[in-house]
Design an enzyme around this catalytic site. Structure first.
Site, PDB file in Angstrom:
ATOM      1  N   ASP A  26      -0.400  12.586  -3.795  1.00 31.52           N
ATOM      2  CA  ASP A  26      -2.454  11.897  -3.592  1.00 31.52           C
ATOM      3  C   ASP A  26      -3.603  12.165  -4.702  1.00 31.52           C
ATOM      4  OD1 ASP A  26      -2.178  11.728  -0.519  1.00 31.52           O
ATOM      5  OD2 ASP A  26      -1.788  13.582  -0.852  1.00 31.52           O
ATOM      6  N   GLU A 277       4.886   8.839  -3.738  1.00 32.02           N
ATOM      7  CA  GLU A 277       4.603   7.041  -4.563  1.00 32.02           C
ATOM      8  C   GLU A 277       4.025   6.908  -6.016  1.00 32.02           C
ATOM      9  OE1 GLU A 277       2.338   5.675  -1.946  1.00 32.02           O
ATOM     10  OE2 GLU A 277       0.894   5.257  -3.456  1.00 32.02           O
TER      11      GLU A 277
END
Ligand code: TRH
Length: 381
Positions: A26, A277
């Site tokens: 994040d 990610e």
């Protein structure tokens, strides 16, 4: 008398809210975006992280002791639900549906011109993404509209984060002998016949089977293991803190690198194990063969996300080389009962190497996420 030059228009103000759920992705994504918006688009960017100190390993210039600071043109600070943050920005990005504080939302609603409010979503290659990218959700009470901005691989999505000139910098680094320089910096050396690997995985990765295959392998191999879950998983399998020698394979703990140095590591390795990610995207910009461990979602959506990427046109080379990689990825992710076939993967590496370069060039010719986001918001403020 000369007429004074008009004052330049104030730079648009962007606030990016980030909440650390677990792991590093994040923050990794938010910092990358914030920096790019400030450096490449000249915007006044404030990055608000609920635990900004956790950003320090990725960004060593950050001083975790400071409540607020500017790094590379980005104002970095902390936020809590209870905190009153002065002023609402022209563009407000909440990363991964993290919900800005209620008082801030009121300030957004009180502006004479409502801000462009973006929910930056997680990356997925699934087909539905293009249909939802840009969707609007009006606030039930305030005069505000939230837009869903989806990163993605194809037309109709928000694209991928990619800094200007990234692929050219990668190529220049490698052409200047960057691999050896990087290894030297880490206090290591590897002959050109040694397979150089990086191993960034979750603790659920099937390392026993992989290490067994490495110990019986004929090719020298040097595997670099960052701290955290990857090193903990290796230690659990092999005992002690490392380094370890398994037949021709040397498995060596390395320090956590800054994001910039981690890119150089990915560029240098013959094969990268990545996860989540951001490292997954960076491995694609590296243009080298890679194995992806997907983040396990509680709702069980991750196997579909994995298959969606494998099914993207040209994400894999055609024929047996692509099938070998897909089979390895499925075993690595527990999506098949077969053990990861290391020897088959090594045989496919030259083909995967050529393919990785082509894939990075193909993706590199599409608009990058920061530029797409700026364009999206410009038409809405
Ligand atoms: O840490 P992650 O597992 O993050 C995950 C994913 O983002 C997932 O989608 C999300 O839901 C979950 O977090 C909460 O993996 P990821 O995304 O690759 O992030 C790792 C970051 O750490 C990335 O920005 C690269 C950076 N990094 C370094 O800067 N130096 C290093 O040495 C290493 C190993 C990583």
């Amino acid at each position: 008398m000369k007429t004074p030059a008009p004052c330049p228009a104030p730079r648009p103000r962007w606030d990016i809210f980030c909440k650390v759920i677990d792991n590093l992705g994040d923050m990794g994504v938010c910092w990358r975006l914030a920096r790019q918006l400030a450096v490449e688009h000249g915007l006044a960017v404030r990055l608000l992280v609920d635990e900004p100190g956790l950003l320090a390993p990725l960004l060593p210039a950050l001083d975790p002791a400071l409540a607020e600071q500017e790094v590379q043109g980005v104002r970095i600070g902390a936020w809590t639900e209870a905190q009153a943050l002065p002023g609402a920005a022209d563009v407000v990005v909440e990363a991964f549906a993290c919900d800005p504080p209620a008082a801030y939302l009121e300030a957004m609603g009180a502006r004479s011109r409502p801000p462009c409010w973006i929910n930056l979503e997680y990356l997925s290659a699934e087909a539905w993404v293009a249909g939802c990218h840009g969707a609007a959700s009006p606030h039930p009470r305030l005069p505000l509209v939230k837009f869903f901005f989806f990163p993605g691989f194809g037309p109709g999505t928000g694209g991928l984060l990619r800094e200007r000139g990234l692929l050219a910098r990668r190529d220049a680094f490698l052409a200047a002998g960057g691999r050896d320089i990087l290894l030297q910096r880490l206090g290591l050396a590897a002959g050109s016949d040694t397979l150089l690997l990086s191993l960034f995985c979750y603790d659920t990765a099937p390392l026993e089977a992989l290490f067994r295959a490495w110990s019986a392998s004929s090719r020298p191999l040097l595997c670099l293991v960052p701290p955290g879950k990857p090193l903990a998983a290796a230690s659990r399998c092999l005992g002690g803190d490392g380094p370890w020698q398994l037949g021709p394979a040397r498995i060596v703990p390395i320090p956590f690198l800054s994001q910039a140095d981690y890119d150089e590591l990915l560029w240098s390795c013959d094969l990268n194990f990545v996860r989540g990610e951001d490292s997954f995207v960076r491995a694609q910009w590296a243009g080298r063969p890679f194995v992806w461990q997907i983040y396990t979602q509680e709702d069980g959506a991750h196997p579909e996300k994995l298959e969606a990427f494998l099914a993207l046109p040209e994400s894999l080379p055609p024929g047996p080389g692509g099938e070998t990689l897909a089979a390895f990825w499925r075993s690595w992710n527990g999506a098949s009962d077969a053990a990861p076939d290391w020897e088959a993967l090594v045989r496919a590496l030259p083909l995967l190497e050529r393919h990785g370069k082509r894939w990075s060039e193909k993706l590199g010719s599409t608009p990058d996420l920061a530029a797409s986001l700026v364009k999206f918001c410009e038409s809405r403020v």
